[in-house]
Structure formats: C-alpha cells, structure tokens
Design a protein around this motif. Structure first.
Motif, PDB file in Angstrom:
ATOM      1  N   THR A 253      84.210 -82.767  84.672  1.00 46.20           N
ATOM      2  CA  THR A 253      83.186 -83.130  83.702  1.00 46.20           C
ATOM      3  C   THR A 253      82.961 -81.947  82.780  1.00 46.20           C
ATOM      4  O   THR A 253      82.999 -80.795  83.214  1.00 46.20           O
ATOM      5  CB  THR A 253      81.887 -83.584  84.404  1.00 46.20           C
ATOM      6  N   ASP A 257      80.135 -84.345  78.339  1.00 44.05           N
ATOM      7  CA  ASP A 257      80.034 -85.573  79.138  1.00 44.05           C
ATOM      8  C   ASP A 257      78.605 -85.862  79.595  1.00 44.05           C
ATOM      9  O   ASP A 257      78.368 -86.819  80.322  1.00 44.05           O
ATOM     10  CB  ASP A 257      80.922 -85.476  80.381  1.00 44.05           C
ATOM     11  N   SER A 305      85.063 -93.912  81.825  1.00 50.11           N
ATOM     12  CA  SER A 305      84.812 -92.766  82.704  1.00 50.11           C
ATOM     13  C   SER A 305      84.285 -93.232  84.058  1.00 50.11           C
ATOM     14  O   SER A 305      84.162 -94.427  84.310  1.00 50.11           O
ATOM     15  CB  SER A 305      83.827 -91.796  82.042  1.00 50.11           C
TER      16      SER A 305
END
Ligand SMILES: [Zn+2]
Length: 331
Positions: A253, A257, A305
C-alpha cells in the motif's frame, strides 16, 4: 540513580533471566523500570520482542506475557529478549503517546539521554537492548478506530537484501496479510532506526475493537509461526483462521492508497477488510451532520484493489483517512 540507563540482568547469562531496563529519571519524571525477560540457549537467532510502544495497543503486551510462560519449555536454541511494555506511562494511561511529554515513542528513535522521558526510553532501548538482537518483532495494534486484518508489516527499505530478508520474515508469521506499507511519516520510527542498524524488523499490527480472545489467539499463532521460521522453537507453522478464511496474501500500500473523507461527518463503512473491489465500488458513505440540506456523499474505490483497512463508523473530519487500499505486491 539518574543519568545512565542500565540493565539489572546480564543478557549473556545462559538460561532464563528476569530483570529490568532502568530508564533514568529527569525533570519530568522519576526513573522507569521496564521488565525484561531473557532466555539464552546459546547459538542461533537473536530475537527481541517488544510490545506496548503505544499505550492503547494492548494485544502486544498480552501476547508477550504469554510467550514468557511457554518459551522456557519450547525454545531449543538461540536467544530471545522480551520487553512486554516499552512505554509504561502510556500503557497506564491507555494513551497512544506518553502522557508526560505528549511524544509518540515510535517517532523519537534513536532517542536522547538528555531528552524528555519518551526520548530517554528510546535511548535506553537503542543503546542497551537493540544491539543484542539481529531480528526484532514489535507488537502493535491498529486500534479501536479501524477494522484491520491481522498483519505483519514493514516499510520499504532502501537496502534490497535487507528488504527481501525482512519481507520473508514478515511472511513467516502466516497472518492473513503481509503488508509492505509506504507512508510518509517515518522519521524516528523504531523500525527505521533498527533497519539503519541492519536488523530485520517486523511490526505485527492488529485491528478491530477491543482486545478479544480470538484476536489474541491469531496474534500469538503468528508470532509462534515466526519463532518456528527462526528455528527457535520446533513445530509446524499453520495459517490461523480469520473470518472463516485460512489464507495469507502479500500486499503493498502506498501513501496515495489512503482514501480521505471529503467533508466532516459520520463515516458509514460499506465494505470489509480483505474485500476485493473493482474501480468505482462503494467503500463507504459520508453523512454530513451539520446541515440536512447537504446530501450524503459516496466514497468509491479509485482503482481495483483489496481493502486493507476501513475506519469504524465514527465522526471524521474533512481529509481524514477512512480507508486504506492495497494490491498484490509485484517484485
Ligand atoms: Zn502502534
């Protein structure tokens, strides 16, 4: 005695030893005595396990105490040093930062012998304990405000060899997520300092409400898996069960993000951690409460994601993080 941090036990002595790391007093508070457990069974890995860096993350100190109960029977070689509570004033106050000087212990490493109490704790650990270890597990929690899967985490490390070793160590916990976590607020972190000293350093993180027996069992199983990988104890590593799943994935990450709230209001989560989502999927809804003429706002995924963290239903400020997305790591 003021002035010099010291240990009341000899970490080189074979077998089980218990004592204290004494952090000198100063103008702001008396000296602190941090309980230390040492188990020296000779050649092998040298591991330091710490908990209670943040005073409102209590799974770590509990798991550390449990290890002290069963390690003397189970450990076959090497050395383990355990400090269940790095920051006693913060744990007593159930506060992330030290209540005496307001500092975050995980932002002041390597500390200072002449600084305030939090800096003196970091200095004592940096000078007397960290050099004894080649691997460090620092047991944290994500805290009450978030849902977060049991995870072993590390930050990106410039040294490629240490990065690879650290990720392998993190994966050995076999927790649901191994997370390579880029964020910008890293100066003074314990792990950043330990990495600069060439140590393999892995944080365990755990989220979701209060300390519960199921969460503790997963946390302890993860640490046990890592001890097996270091060949400090014998046994078979097993994936713990988390929300009916028995699996593990390595994710990364980035700072970008993090999804932020577009306005102040109550955040309503609409997804769960480990959900695989497509671009445009609903992550949560922000309900402004100051005016009922303003409509509620959908917060959607900018890209495909995996949901890594989602804030619990709570009032948030504008631009406050409400979710963290991640994706399978690419080497
Ligand atoms: Zn923490």
């Amino acid at each position: 005695m003021n002035g010099i941090p010291h240990l009341t036990l000899d970490l080189d002595q074979p077998g089980v030893n218990r004592g204290h790391l004494v952090v000198p007093g100063g103008a702001d508070c008396e000296e602190l005595w941090l309980p230390v457990f040492s188990l020296n069974k000779g050649e092998g890995s040298r591991l330091l396990i710490t908990g209670g860096c943040h005073g409102d993350e209590l799974e770590g100190p509990i798991v550390a105490r449990r290890l002290i109960e069963w390690l003397p029977e189970a450990q076959t070689c090497g050395r383990v040093i355990i400090i269940p509570v790095l920051n006693p004033p913060a744990v007593r106050a159930w506060s992330r930062n030290t209540p005496i000087d307001g500092l975050n212990l995980n932002r002041v490493f390597p500390g200072s012998p002449d600084g305030s109490v939090t800096e003196r704790i970091a200095d004592a650990i940096s000078r007397l304990v960290l050099p004894m270890a080649d691997t460090v597990f620092d047991l944290h929690s994500f805290g009450l405000r978030w849902d977060f899967p049991p995870a072993s985490t590390t930050h990106p490390i410039a040294n490629a060899d240490l990065m690879a070793k650290t990720l392998r160590m993190a994966e050995a916990f076999k927790l649901p997520v191994t997370l390579l976590w880029e964020h910008n607020d890293t100066p003074g972190m314990f792990d950043t300092w330990a990495h600069s000293q060439g140590k393999v350093f892995v944080c365990a993180e755990f989220g979701g409400g209060t300390v519960g027996s199921e969460a503790l069992a997963i946390y302890e199983a993860g640490v046990r898996n890592a001890l097996i990988a270091l060949e400090l104890v014998e046994g078979k590593a097993e994936y713990p069960i988390f929300r009916q799943r028995k699996s593990s994935q390595t994710l990364e990450t980035r700072s970008s993000d993090e999804l932020k709230s577009p306005a102040p209001g109550i955040f309503e989560p609409r997804c769960s951690v480990l959900d695989e989502i497509e671009q445009g999927d609903l992550i949560g809804i922000l309900h402004p409460m100051d005016s009922l003429s303003a409509g509620s706002i959908d917060i959607r995924a900018p890209t495909a994601s995996v949901v890594c963290a989602v804030k619990s239903g709570m009032h948030v400020e504008a631009d406050e993080a409400v979710a963290m997305l991640a994706r399978p790591i690419k080497f």
